[in-house]
Design a protein around this motif. Structure first.
Motif, PDB file in Angstrom:
ATOM      1  N   LEU A  16      15.441 -50.162  14.853  1.00 61.23           N
ATOM      2  CA  LEU A  16      14.426 -49.184  14.481  1.00 61.23           C
ATOM      3  C   LEU A  16      15.054 -47.847  14.085  1.00 61.23           C
ATOM      4  CD1 LEU A  16      11.703 -49.836  17.210  1.00 61.23           C
ATOM      5  CD2 LEU A  16      11.389 -50.107  14.753  1.00 61.23           C
ATOM      6  N   GLY A  17      16.154 -47.487  14.725  1.00 62.84           N
ATOM      7  CA  GLY A  17      16.777 -46.193  14.466  1.00 62.84           C
ATOM      8  C   GLY A  17      17.717 -46.167  13.279  1.00 62.84           C
ATOM      9  N   ALA A  18      18.072 -47.331  12.739  1.00 64.36           N
ATOM     10  CA  ALA A  18      19.072 -47.387  11.671  1.00 64.36           C
ATOM     11  C   ALA A  18      18.579 -46.730  10.386  1.00 64.36           C
ATOM     12  CB  ALA A  18      19.468 -48.837  11.410  1.00 64.36           C
ATOM     13  N   LEU A  19      17.385 -47.099   9.937  1.00 67.45           N
ATOM     14  CA  LEU A  19      16.871 -46.541   8.681  1.00 67.45           C
ATOM     15  C   LEU A  19      16.566 -45.048   8.778  1.00 67.45           C
ATOM     16  CD1 LEU A  19      14.585 -49.407   7.328  1.00 67.45           C
ATOM     17  CD2 LEU A  19      16.727 -48.586   6.351  1.00 67.45           C
ATOM     18  N   PRO A  20      15.943 -44.557   9.846  1.00 65.79           N
ATOM     19  CA  PRO A  20      15.760 -43.102   9.962  1.00 65.79           C
ATOM     20  C   PRO A  20      17.081 -42.338   9.946  1.00 65.79           C
ATOM     21  CG  PRO A  20      14.322 -44.231  11.495  1.00 65.79           C
ATOM     22  CD  PRO A  20      15.223 -45.274  10.912  1.00 65.79           C
ATOM     23  N   LEU A  21      18.086 -42.889  10.604  1.00 63.52           N
ATOM     24  CA  LEU A  21      19.397 -42.234  10.594  1.00 63.52           C
ATOM     25  C   LEU A  21      19.972 -42.210   9.189  1.00 63.52           C
ATOM     26  CD1 LEU A  21      21.757 -40.957  12.095  1.00 63.52           C
ATOM     27  CD2 LEU A  21      22.625 -43.266  12.560  1.00 63.52           C
ATOM     28  N   LEU A  22      19.825 -43.319   8.468  1.00 66.79           N
ATOM     29  CA  LEU A  22      20.309 -43.372   7.088  1.00 66.79           C
ATOM     30  C   LEU A  22      19.579 -42.354   6.219  1.00 66.79           C
ATOM     31  CD1 LEU A  22      21.999 -44.652   4.855  1.00 66.79           C
ATOM     32  CD2 LEU A  22      20.244 -46.434   4.632  1.00 66.79           C
ATOM     33  N   LEU A  23      18.267 -42.214   6.412  1.00 60.47           N
ATOM     34  CA  LEU A  23      17.496 -41.234   5.650  1.00 60.47           C
ATOM     35  C   LEU A  23      18.020 -39.824   5.894  1.00 60.47           C
ATOM     36  CD1 LEU A  23      15.074 -40.325   3.914  1.00 60.47           C
ATOM     37  CD2 LEU A  23      13.699 -40.330   6.012  1.00 60.47           C
ATOM     38  N   LEU A  24      18.302 -39.493   7.131  1.00 57.75           N
ATOM     39  CA  LEU A  24      18.795 -38.155   7.448  1.00 57.75           C
ATOM     40  C   LEU A  24      20.183 -37.922   6.860  1.00 57.75           C
ATOM     41  CD1 LEU A  24      17.573 -37.818  11.144  1.00 57.75           C
ATOM     42  CD2 LEU A  24      16.557 -36.824   9.088  1.00 57.75           C
ATOM     43  N   VAL A  25      21.025 -38.944   6.886  1.00 58.20           N
ATOM     44  CA  VAL A  25      22.352 -38.829   6.275  1.00 58.20           C
ATOM     45  C   VAL A  25      22.232 -38.589   4.771  1.00 58.20           C
ATOM     46  CG1 VAL A  25      24.477 -40.087   5.740  1.00 58.20           C
ATOM     47  CG2 VAL A  25      23.511 -40.196   8.041  1.00 58.20           C
ATOM     48  N   ILE A  26      21.323 -39.342   4.134  1.00 56.74           N
ATOM     49  CA  ILE A  26      21.093 -39.164   2.694  1.00 56.74           C
ATOM     50  C   ILE A  26      20.583 -37.746   2.413  1.00 56.74           C
ATOM     51  CG2 ILE A  26      19.656 -39.875   0.749  1.00 56.74           C
ATOM     52  CD1 ILE A  26      19.748 -42.715   1.872  1.00 56.74           C
ATOM     53  N   ALA A  27      19.666 -37.274   3.237  1.00 54.24           N
ATOM     54  CA  ALA A  27      19.100 -35.939   3.033  1.00 54.24           C
ATOM     55  C   ALA A  27      20.168 -34.862   3.125  1.00 54.24           C
ATOM     56  CB  ALA A  27      17.995 -35.682   4.058  1.00 54.24           C
ATOM     57  N   VAL A  28      21.033 -34.962   4.121  1.00 54.86           N
ATOM     58  CA  VAL A  28      22.113 -33.978   4.280  1.00 54.86           C
ATOM     59  C   VAL A  28      23.063 -34.038   3.091  1.00 54.86           C
ATOM     60  CG1 VAL A  28      24.132 -33.353   5.664  1.00 54.86           C
ATOM     61  CG2 VAL A  28      21.985 -33.955   6.792  1.00 54.86           C
ATOM     62  N   ALA A  29      23.420 -35.251   2.667  1.00 52.98           N
ATOM     63  CA  ALA A  29      24.348 -35.411   1.547  1.00 52.98           C
ATOM     64  C   ALA A  29      23.753 -34.842   0.257  1.00 52.98           C
ATOM     65  CB  ALA A  29      24.697 -36.887   1.369  1.00 52.98           C
ATOM     66  N   VAL A  30      22.489 -35.134   0.002  1.00 48.92           N
ATOM     67  CA  VAL A  30      21.838 -34.637  -1.211  1.00 48.92           C
ATOM     68  C   VAL A  30      21.728 -33.114  -1.182  1.00 48.92           C
ATOM     69  CG1 VAL A  30      19.659 -34.593  -2.487  1.00 48.92           C
ATOM     70  CG2 VAL A  30      20.564 -36.756  -1.653  1.00 48.92           C
ATOM     71  N   ARG A  31      21.400 -32.558  -0.037  1.00 48.07           N
ATOM     72  CA  ARG A  31      21.269 -31.095   0.060  1.00 48.07           C
ATOM     73  C   ARG A  31      22.624 -30.421  -0.173  1.00 48.07           C
ATOM     74  NH1 ARG A  31      17.718 -27.129   2.092  1.00 48.07           N
ATOM     75  NH2 ARG A  31      18.658 -25.161   1.423  1.00 48.07           N
ATOM     76  N   VAL A  32      23.685 -30.998   0.377  1.00 47.55           N
ATOM     77  CA  VAL A  32      25.017 -30.419   0.213  1.00 47.55           C
ATOM     78  C   VAL A  32      25.489 -30.521  -1.231  1.00 47.55           C
ATOM     79  CG1 VAL A  32      27.460 -30.688   0.825  1.00 47.55           C
ATOM     80  CG2 VAL A  32      25.704 -30.785   2.610  1.00 47.55           C
ATOM     81  N   LEU A  33      25.239 -31.668  -1.862  1.00 49.56           N
ATOM     82  CA  LEU A  33      25.753 -31.907  -3.213  1.00 49.56           C
ATOM     83  C   LEU A  33      24.887 -31.298  -4.306  1.00 49.56           C
ATOM     84  CD1 LEU A  33      26.856 -35.639  -2.802  1.00 49.56           C
ATOM     85  CD2 LEU A  33      28.324 -33.608  -2.803  1.00 49.56           C
ATOM     86  N   ALA A  34      23.566 -31.335  -4.112  1.00 48.70           N
ATOM     87  CA  ALA A  34      22.666 -30.903  -5.188  1.00 48.70           C
ATOM     88  C   ALA A  34      21.884 -29.646  -4.874  1.00 48.70           C
ATOM     89  CB  ALA A  34      21.700 -32.040  -5.529  1.00 48.70           C
ATOM     90  N   GLY A  35      21.904 -29.210  -3.617  1.00 47.80           N
ATOM     91  CA  GLY A  35      21.122 -28.040  -3.248  1.00 47.80           C
ATOM     92  C   GLY A  35      19.657 -28.385  -3.058  1.00 47.80           C
ATOM     93  N   ALA A  36      18.847 -27.367  -2.824  1.00 47.46           N
ATOM     94  CA  ALA A  36      17.417 -27.571  -2.592  1.00 47.46           C
ATOM     95  C   ALA A  36      16.692 -27.750  -3.918  1.00 47.46           C
ATOM     96  CB  ALA A  36      16.835 -26.389  -1.820  1.00 47.46           C
ATOM     97  N   ASP A  37      16.003 -28.853  -4.050  1.00 45.74           N
ATOM     98  CA  ASP A  37      15.255 -29.130  -5.277  1.00 45.74           C
ATOM     99  C   ASP A  37      13.995 -29.908  -4.915  1.00 45.74           C
ATOM    100  OD1 ASP A  37      15.306 -29.285  -8.405  1.00 45.74           O
ATOM    101  OD2 ASP A  37      14.852 -31.323  -7.712  1.00 45.74           O
ATOM    102  N   ASP A  38      12.852 -29.405  -5.345  1.00 52.01           N
ATOM    103  CA  ASP A  38      11.582 -30.018  -4.965  1.00 52.01           C
ATOM    104  C   ASP A  38      11.425 -31.431  -5.529  1.00 52.01           C
ATOM    105  OD1 ASP A  38      11.011 -27.676  -3.654  1.00 52.01           O
ATOM    106  OD2 ASP A  38       9.783 -26.852  -5.273  1.00 52.01           O
ATOM    107  N   GLN A  39      11.800 -31.619  -6.785  1.00 53.77           N
ATOM    108  CA  GLN A  39      11.651 -32.936  -7.403  1.00 53.77           C
ATOM    109  C   GLN A  39      12.562 -33.955  -6.744  1.00 53.77           C
ATOM    110  OE1 GLN A  39       9.390 -33.953  -9.987  1.00 53.77           O
ATOM    111  NE2 GLN A  39      10.082 -35.835  -8.998  1.00 53.77           N
ATOM    112  N   THR A  40      13.794 -33.558  -6.435  1.00 54.35           N
ATOM    113  CA  THR A  40      14.724 -34.462  -5.752  1.00 54.35           C
ATOM    114  C   THR A  40      14.194 -34.831  -4.378  1.00 54.35           C
ATOM    115  OG1 THR A  40      16.604 -33.490  -6.928  1.00 54.35           O
ATOM    116  CG2 THR A  40      17.086 -34.718  -4.915  1.00 54.35           C
ATOM    117  N   THR A  41      13.619 -33.862  -3.694  1.00 57.12           N
ATOM    118  CA  THR A  41      13.031 -34.131  -2.374  1.00 57.12           C
ATOM    119  C   THR A  41      11.920 -35.167  -2.478  1.00 57.12           C
ATOM    120  OG1 THR A  41      13.521 -31.870  -1.657  1.00 57.12           O
ATOM    121  CG2 THR A  41      11.868 -33.089  -0.394  1.00 57.12           C
ATOM    122  N   ALA A  42      11.037 -34.995  -3.460  1.00 56.82           N
ATOM    123  CA  ALA A  42       9.955 -35.957  -3.652  1.00 56.82           C
ATOM    124  C   ALA A  42      10.492 -37.341  -3.998  1.00 56.82           C
ATOM    125  CB  ALA A  42       9.015 -35.468  -4.757  1.00 56.82           C
ATOM    126  N   ASP A  43      11.556 -37.392  -4.786  1.00 50.95           N
ATOM    127  CA  ASP A  43      12.145 -38.681  -5.162  1.00 50.95           C
ATOM    128  C   ASP A  43      12.740 -39.397  -3.951  1.00 50.95           C
ATOM    129  OD1 ASP A  43      11.456 -38.210  -7.781  1.00 50.95           O
ATOM    130  OD2 ASP A  43      13.432 -37.464  -8.371  1.00 50.95           O
TER     131      ASP A  43
END
Length: 239
Positions: A23-50
């Motif tokens: 149960l915890g694997a996918l939420p953890l992966l989502l958070l890792v993806i979120a951190v990576a995207v924020r670091v690499l691409a910065g804050a972007d509303d469209q990217t967040t929605a995607d």
């Protein structure tokens, strides 16, 4: 309609060490993806929605719903331990309703909470995107839990069928095929989220009134039918 003992046993079954890790694997992966995207691409509303729409709502939420919904009753039916539960003076609808509440709670915690955290990491809830997708995850959790609890009641291969539905219908057809979107829990929940988000970042092919009726109808009918199937299972065992 709610039995604390049944709830405690169901929580224990769902949150055992192995299932909790899954149960915890996918939420953890989502958070890792979120951190990576924020670091690499910065804050972007469209990217967040995607990210929240393409991974969290389309993939993570239904899969967690499969695990929680089918796991709330399926293993007990498979190993025969449900007979012990049915031998107790507890009404069959009470058993189903209690297990549904537990499945909904587990699905919400492991899907809506990480969705909110990921949204805050990605863009700090710009244009209410994080809150909108969190509400979508909460609403979808109810329908998914009811559907997959029913599936766990009627089939010994509930997990397989549930994953096929989650990955093929919701994640693939529900996102790409226009006609299939109308019959998608994902699209129904997006209709609710669309009213919360600012702008056009969150959209749905289903209107809010229709989505509300379908979400409520599917949840009620699935819960009722699961209770009927459990009643039939009891009669078969007594015969």
């Amino acid at each position: 309609m709610y039995d604390p003992t049944v709830a405690r046993l169901t929580y224990r079954a769902l949150l055992g060490r192995r299932r909790a890790l899954i149960l915890g694997a996918l939420p953890l992966l989502l958070l890792v993806i979120a951190v990576a995207v924020r670091v690499l691409a910065g804050a972007d509303d469209q990217t967040t929605a995607d990210v929240l729409g393409g991974f969290a709502l389309a993939t993570m939420v239904p899969i967690i719903g499969v695990i929680a919904g089918t796991g709330a009753i399926g293993p007990e039916i498979d190993d025969g331990s449900v007979v012990y539960l049915l031998s107790k003076p507890i009404k069959r609808p009470t058993i189903i309703f209690t297990k549904l509440i537990v499945a909904i709670a587990v699905t919400m915690v492991f899907s809506a909470v990480p969705t909110l955290l990921a949204g805050l990491i990605l863009n700090g809830n710009g244009q209410q995107v994080a809150v909108a997708y969190t509400i979508a995850a909460l609403v979808a959790s109810i329908a998914y839990a009811a559907l997959f609890l029913l599936l766990g009641t009627v089939s010994r291969h509930a997990v397989v069928f549930g994953l096929v539905y989650a990955l093929v219908w919701e994640a693939l057809f529900g996102s790409l095929v226009p006609g299939a979107r109308t019959l998608s829990v994902q699209q129904w929940s997006l209709a609710v989220a669309q009213k919360v988000a600012d702008g056009n970042l969150v959209t749905s092919d289903v209107g809010l009134p229709t989505a509300t009726v379908l979400l409520a109808g599917v949840t009620v009918l699935a819960t009722w039918y699961a209770g009927q199937k459990l009643r039939s299972l009891t009669l078969a065992g007594e015969e």
